[in-house]
Design a protein around this motif. Structure first.
Motif, PDB file in Angstrom:
ATOM      1  N   ASN A 118      37.684  38.314  33.893  1.00  0.00           N
ATOM      2  CA  ASN A 118      37.829  39.713  34.269  1.00  0.00           C
ATOM      3  C   ASN A 118      37.273  39.936  35.670  1.00  0.00           C
ATOM      4  N   GLN A 119      37.695  41.053  36.273  1.00  0.00           N
ATOM      5  CA  GLN A 119      37.419  41.357  37.673  1.00  0.00           C
ATOM      6  C   GLN A 119      37.910  40.210  38.562  1.00  0.00           C
ATOM      7  N   ILE A 120      39.222  40.031  38.513  1.00  0.00           N
ATOM      8  CA  ILE A 120      39.882  38.926  39.210  1.00  0.00           C
ATOM      9  C   ILE A 120      40.845  39.515  40.232  1.00  0.00           C
ATOM     10  N   GLY A 139      43.849  37.018  34.456  1.00  0.00           N
ATOM     11  CA  GLY A 139      42.583  37.226  33.771  1.00  0.00           C
ATOM     12  C   GLY A 139      42.785  37.131  32.273  1.00  0.00           C
ATOM     13  N   SER A 140      42.010  36.287  31.626  1.00  0.00           N
ATOM     14  CA  SER A 140      42.199  36.026  30.191  1.00  0.00           C
ATOM     15  C   SER A 140      41.239  36.797  29.307  1.00  0.00           C
ATOM     16  N   ASP A 141      40.410  37.664  29.882  1.00  0.00           N
ATOM     17  CA  ASP A 141      39.401  38.384  29.118  1.00  0.00           C
ATOM     18  C   ASP A 141      39.942  39.751  28.701  1.00  0.00           C
ATOM     19  N   THR A 142      39.502  40.237  27.548  1.00  0.00           N
ATOM     20  CA  THR A 142      39.951  41.550  27.079  1.00  0.00           C
ATOM     21  C   THR A 142      39.344  42.688  27.878  1.00  0.00           C
ATOM     22  N   ASN A 143      38.371  42.394  28.762  1.00  0.00           N
ATOM     23  CA  ASN A 143      37.811  43.430  29.628  1.00  0.00           C
ATOM     24  C   ASN A 143      38.713  43.747  30.815  1.00  0.00           C
ATOM     25  N   GLY A 144      39.620  42.840  31.164  1.00  0.00           N
ATOM     26  CA  GLY A 144      40.637  43.109  32.163  1.00  0.00           C
ATOM     27  C   GLY A 144      40.115  43.251  33.575  1.00  0.00           C
ATOM     28  N   ASN A 145      40.659  44.252  34.312  1.00  0.00           N
ATOM     29  CA  ASN A 145      40.389  44.479  35.732  1.00  0.00           C
ATOM     30  C   ASN A 145      40.906  43.317  36.580  1.00  0.00           C
ATOM     31  N   VAL A 146      42.239  43.251  36.695  1.00  0.00           N
ATOM     32  CA  VAL A 146      42.898  42.169  37.417  1.00  0.00           C
ATOM     33  C   VAL A 146      43.889  42.792  38.400  1.00  0.00           C
ATOM     34  N   GLY A 147      43.800  42.402  39.677  1.00  0.00           N
ATOM     35  CA  GLY A 147      44.699  42.961  40.679  1.00  0.00           C
ATOM     36  C   GLY A 147      45.154  41.938  41.692  1.00  0.00           C
ATOM     37  N   GLY A 148      46.347  42.164  42.249  1.00  0.00           N
ATOM     38  CA  GLY A 148      46.861  41.235  43.262  1.00  0.00           C
ATOM     39  C   GLY A 148      45.996  41.179  44.496  1.00  0.00           C
ATOM     40  N   ILE A 149      45.353  42.299  44.862  1.00  0.00           N
ATOM     41  CA  ILE A 149      44.433  42.318  45.995  1.00  0.00           C
ATOM     42  C   ILE A 149      42.990  42.347  45.515  1.00  0.00           C
ATOM     43  N   ALA A 150      42.640  43.275  44.634  1.00  0.00           N
ATOM     44  CA  ALA A 150      41.254  43.422  44.167  1.00  0.00           C
ATOM     45  C   ALA A 150      41.236  43.663  42.665  1.00  0.00           C
ATOM     46  N   GLY A 151      40.271  43.046  41.996  1.00  0.00           N
ATOM     47  CA  GLY A 151      40.106  43.304  40.568  1.00  0.00           C
ATOM     48  C   GLY A 151      39.491  44.666  40.313  1.00  0.00           C
ATOM     49  N   PHE A 152      38.382  44.956  40.990  1.00  0.00           N
ATOM     50  CA  PHE A 152      37.718  46.263  40.871  1.00  0.00           C
ATOM     51  C   PHE A 152      37.190  46.640  42.245  1.00  0.00           C
ATOM     52  N   ILE A 153      37.482  47.877  42.679  1.00  0.00           N
ATOM     53  CA  ILE A 153      37.037  48.315  43.992  1.00  0.00           C
ATOM     54  C   ILE A 153      36.634  49.784  43.911  1.00  0.00           C
ATOM     55  N   GLN A 154      35.568  50.139  44.634  1.00  0.00           N
ATOM     56  CA  GLN A 154      35.079  51.505  44.571  1.00  0.00           C
ATOM     57  C   GLN A 154      34.323  51.857  45.842  1.00  0.00           C
ATOM     58  N   GLY A 155      34.209  53.150  46.100  1.00  0.00           N
ATOM     59  CA  GLY A 155      33.361  53.638  47.167  1.00  0.00           C
ATOM     60  C   GLY A 155      31.967  53.903  46.646  1.00  0.00           C
TER      61      GLY A 155
END
Length: 860
Positions: A659-661, A684-700
């Protein structure tokens, strides 16, 4: 009373008015305008029709013509028209030509006496045509005349594959292709290949370019292709496949041909007539096929370290200066005049290291040249052998050292090399200037896994030290914590500089392990490492831990972290495991690596930087594979700290995690990420997810300090076994997207979107401008959108500008919190949230203006 009217025209309208007369001739006074009846006579007579049907076929259409029919209906009666029905039947003739509607297809009716059938047609199929004439009363006459046409081959062949065996390293390659045709089954296909060399990566081969192959059928490959010699350029190919009917199909393919060769230096540049001297050669374009000649004699034992570095052993030769030449299998070559001198020690050799110690060296001193030296860069200590290199530790700080020749450390093969320090430095650090002068130090072997102090060629690099301009070749080191080929650890200071160093070998340790440095807290320039690095925590291809910035950094090989227990931050990267930039920049980094973190490593793994703290990253790329648990990516597993700029980054690698991939960054806070591309598949193989082509997780970090994604694209496939999968970003908050797009397929379980899987709850709304998705979005759970899978907060916090659109068939937003059961007109106006019975989202620019006008008129 009745009155018979005879000899009336067929299918003609008559107006009848009746008046009564008595015997005296009196007539009823009825108004003819109102006291009347209108009737049309019945027509039961079929038209007279001899069609004389004619048919021609060309340019993919069938042209039918026929003669006119006649009929007894009154010709000038309104609607008194003869219509012609055109019927078609495939494969076999009509069962009943006098009633073709039984098994034929009605193509249409026309008052004209011609019809153009545009198909569709099946190549090689028989098609039968007939016509009927119908009058206005529905009387139909089919004369039984028909025409048949056999459709020629109209369908172009299909190119199934067009590939090349070209890789980044080989100098010759093959083109392979497969094609088929529905009619000829490929037996009569003609293959033509055209080629063009161009420095323009986007060039499309034209029909006027050179033919390099024309063949009918046969083997579908073209072997032993090469690019132009002595240049780096693109080779573009156009495959044209034609069938017997002349139908053609084509496909383009490009490869990057790297054939430029450069020969910069040969160290040592002097040696005995008998040869057998190992030289370190620097240039560019070296390849596994590279040969080296000195004069007309070939070097032996050529070993390619990187495309810019090799070693070889000199042949024997007569005295004098000789030109050195490097040549690759494609014929490319480079030469350097007077690159090597054959001489006799004590007679005509000039390098101090080739002079007899008794006459050329400072007798009884720790270095070949010692007296009056060591205090400046112009008069450094000169080191000629391994013992003198070890003697660096016997002098004080702030001294200057130079290599006078290549150094072989194979005599220290009993774990007895003592890492270099400066005399009387309490922490064992080296504080001085060490210039390799382009020479190489080779064959350091050390194997003490339980060592408790840092290990490397140098123990610790202290404040103010500078190491530069050398190769460290065939190093094989196994120790404990703080392990690297150049140094084990370092002080923390901007004044520590390492530059122009090449490392080739294998390094294994526990914590803070790197191919060049276990820990390096300074500035780095032009570093290259090739080999295998193994550790547990803080593991990097160049350094396990790094501070401050640097540029021109490369790694090729494997980086592995595989602890046996525990679960903690891994910090594993192809360049650096952990780096704190202290508001500086790393740029021009490249890794071609397999980066693997074992199941016990919890997070922070990437192709370049496991963790990047207070750091900007620019102009860098990753090739290879990253396999990890969480917070993993091609460029940076985690970006944290103060606002960072990530600019012009490219990931070509495959990223596999839990996750966070992300293709570029796994987890990021407070950053601007721009001008970047991901081509690799991200999963991402985890049930928590957060998978993106550019960023898994992003925030300000706040409503005023947001993160921004600008002018970036993803074309890789994104796959998540859990929620929050996005073509660009898995999950985001306090975030904006500007002029960015996704064309890769996105597959998730829940909250899956073409751009963002989930926009999370916070007080800052999302802004998307000039961005779009063209990839296919699939979801086996709930909340799937062509743009966003799930959007928290109300639509009043969204700003979707008019140049924002989605070309995928999915609705723009799968679910929007606060509008789960209704629809907000502001989202409708942007084409993002729609009821099931409304038009699916496909807001192409040419429709957007009219659509917005209609929605504004329906605004509440």
């Amino acid at each position: 009373m009745t009155c018979d009217l005879n000899d009336l025209d067929h299918y003609r309208t008559y107006t009848l008015h009746v008046r009564a007369y008595d015997e005296k001739g009196n007539i009823t006074l009825l108004d003819p305008g109102t006291s009347k009846v209108t009737i049309r006579t019945v027509d039961t007579q079929k038209p007279t029709y001899t069609s004389n049907l004619a048919l021609s076929f060309g340019s993919g259409s069938a042209q039918l013509d026929w003669s006119a029919a006649t009929d007894d209906q009154y010709a000038t009666e309104p609607t008194a028209q003869i219509l012609y029905q055109v019927y078609r039947k495939a494969t076999t003739n009509f069962a009943n030509l006098l009633n073709p509607a039984t098994d034929g297809d009605l193509l249409g009716e026309t008052p004209n006496r011609s019809w153009t059938d545009l198909g569709p047609f099946a190549s090689g199929e028989n098609y039968y045509y007939t016509t009927c004439a119908t009058d206005a009363s529905g009387n139909r006459k089919c004369d039984g005349n028909f025409k048949m046409v056999k459709i020629p081959d109209l369908i172009a062949p299909v190119i199934d594959t067009f590939t090349t065996t070209k890789t980044a390293t080989n100098k010759t390659w093959r083109l392979n292709w497969t094609a088929h045709d529905l009619i000829t089954n490929g037996t009569k296909l003609v293959y033509t290949i055209k080629a063009k060399a161009s420095t323009d990566a986007t060039y499309l081969v034209q029909d006027t370019d050179e033919n390099i192959l024309i063949q009918e059928g046969g083997s579908t490959l073209l072997d032993n292709l090469i690019g132009p010699q002595n240049t780096d350029t693109y080779m573009h190919y156009l495959l044209i496949v034609a069938d017997e009917a002349g139908n053609k199909v084509s496909k383009q393919l490009s490869v990057y041909s790297q054939n430029r060769m450069v020969l910069t230096s040969m160290r040592s540049g002097e040696g005995p007539l008998s040869g057998s001297k190992t030289v370190f050669v620097v240039g560019d374009g070296f390849h596994s096929s590279t040969t080296v000649k000195i004069g007309n004699a070939s070097c032996t034992s050529v070993s390619i370290i990187t495309p810019k570095h090799l070693t070889c052993v000199t042949p024997s030769n007569s005295a004098g200066f000789y030109t050195a030449t490097v040549t690759n299998s494609d014929g490319s070559s480079a030469s350097k005049a007077d690159a090597y001198k054959y001489c006799t020690p004590g007679t005509d050799c000039t390098n101090v290291c080739n002079l007899p110690p008794a006459t050329g060296w400072d007798t009884g001193q720790p270095f070949a040249k010692t007296i009056g030296r060591g205090g400046s860069a112009t008069l450094p200590y000169i080191i000629c052998n391994a013992a003198q290199l070890q003697n660096v530790s016997t002098v004080g700080t702030n001294k200057y050292f130079e290599l006078g020749d290549n150094i072989d450390l194979s005599s220290y093969n009993s774990n007895n090399w003592v890492p270099i320090s400066s005399l009387n430095v309490g922490d064992g650090g080296f504080i001085g200037n060490f210039n390799g002068k382009g020479y190489a130090i080779s064959n350091l072997t050390y194997n003490v896994p339980g060592r408790t102090t840092p290990y490397g060629l140098f123990f610790r690099l202290g404040t103010g030290s500078k190491t530069e301009n050398m190769g460290l070749l065939n190093f094989n080191i196994t120790a404990g914590n703080y392990v690297g080929a150049l140094n084990g650890c370092s002080n923390n200071a901007t004044g520590i500089i390492t530059q122009d160093i090449v490392v080739q070998g294998n390094v294994t340790g526990s914590e803070r392990v790197g191919g060049m440095s276990g820990e390096f807290m300074g500035t780095s320039y032009r570093l290259s490492v090739t080999g295998n690095v193994n550790g547990i925590f803080y593991v990097g291809g160049i350094a396990g831990e790094k501070r401050y910035g640097g540029t021109d950094l490369s790694f090729s090989g494997t980086v592995t972290s595989n602890p046996t227990s525990g679960q903690r931050e891994g910090h594993v990267g192809g360049i650096y495991g952990y780096t704190d930039g202290i508001s500086s920049t790393l740029s021009n980094m490249t890794a071609n690596a397999t980066v693997t973190a074992g199941s016990w490593i919890y997070y922070r793994v990437a192709g370049l930087l496991g963790t990047a703290h207070n750091l900007s990253v620019t102009n860098s790329s990753f090739y290879g594979t990253v396999t990890c648990d969480s917070q993993c990516a091609g460029i940076s597993g985690v970006s944290s700290g103060t606002a960072a700029t990530y600019d012009n980054l490219t990931n070509y690698g495959t990223i596999i995690g839990h996750n966070q991939i992300g293709g570029i960054v796994g987890n990021a806070a407070q950053m601007v990420l721009q001008n970047s591309k991901n081509f690799g598949n991200v999963s991402g193989s985890d049930t928590n997810g957060n998978v993106g082509g550019i960023a898994g997780f992003i925030q300000g970090s706040s409503d005023t300090v947001i993160s921004s994604l600008r002018t970036s694209t993803n074309s890789g496939t994104v796959t998540a076994a859990g929620p929050n999968a996005g073509g660009l970003v898995g999950q985001a908050n306090r975030f904006e997207i500007i002029s960015s797009s996704n064309s890769g397929n996105v597959n998730g379980i829940n909250e899956t979107g073409g751009l963002i899987g989930r926009y999370s709850t916070n007080t800052k709304g999302l802004s998307i401008t000039g961005s779009f998705n063209t990839g296919k979005v699939t979801n086996s759970g709930q909340n799937v959108g062509g743009v966003i899978g799930w959007a928290d907060r109300g639509s009043q916090r969204f700003r979707f500008h008019h140049n924002f659109y989605n070309l995928h068939e999915q609705l723009g937003i799968g679910q929007s919190r606060k509008h789960r059961y209704g629809m907000d007109w502001r989202l409708r106006r942007s084409g993002l949230l729609q009821h099931e019975n409304e038009q699916k989202l496909c807001d192409r620019r040419r429709h957007r203006r009219h659509r917005h006008r209609r929605l504004r008129r329906s605004d509440p």
